[in-house]
Motif scaffolding. Structure first.
Motif: not given
Length: 173
Positions: A77-99
């Motif tokens: 979350k302090k670098a790329a922070n893709c997880v803020a908008c996208h989910c991927a296997p193994g992600s926790k607390g992911c967003g749903n703005i992106g696919p």
């Protein structure tokens, strides 16, 4: 006005108001550097990028090697922070703005893109590096096509980071 719409028009509003004449007249700032600080937040224009020669996204061995680094960046979350908008296997607390990017290689990578752009490893690298160049003109007015701000153009990712993130996505069968 929705916050995403406000983000889209913010640069124009900043320029209008920082020019010195808003409806209420000249804008005064509490901090002497406020104008410069606000103007520094306006991102540079979109840029085209090529996949560097050391980024072998067509090699399964390279993808396997780089995918772990990409996964860490994706979830950091302090670098790329893709997880803020996208989910991927193994992600926790992911967003749903992106696919949702689960099974990316076998689903989203094969799906047609706006304007019938062919998805290749170069397309994917560009998508992460600065996706704005791939948006067809008729979609540029839509605020949700203009919200991904962590990229190579803004300086928040390096070429190696983009390569690792692309490898991670390509590892998601």
């Amino acid at each position: 006005m929705k916050s995403s719409t406000l983000l889209l028009f913010m640069p124009a509003l900043l320029i209008l108001f920082f020019a010195g004449e808003g409806k209420a007249g000249k804008i005064e700032f509490e901090h002497p550097d406020a104008k410069e600080i606000m103007m520094s937040d306006i991102p540079p224009g979109p840029r085209h990028y090529a996949v560097p020669s050391n980024c072998k996204l067509d090699s399964p061995a390279f993808i396997k090697k780089m995918a772990q680094k990409g996964k860490k960046l994706f979830n950091n979350k302090k670098a790329a922070n893709c997880v803020a908008c996208h989910c991927a296997p193994g992600s926790k607390g992911c967003g749903n703005i992106g696919p949702n990017l689960a099974h990316y290689r076998s689903t989203l990578m094969k799906a047609p893109y706006l304007g019938n752009q062919k998805k290749t490893v170069s397309w994917l690298f560009q998508r992460i590096a600065d996706y704005r160049v791939q948006i067809p003109p008729e979609y540029k007015k839509e605020p949700y096509y203009n919200i991904m701000t962590v990229n190579l153009t803004t300086g928040k990712l390096s070429y190696d980071d983009v390569c690792a993130l692309a490898a991670f996505l390509l590892s998601l069968e």
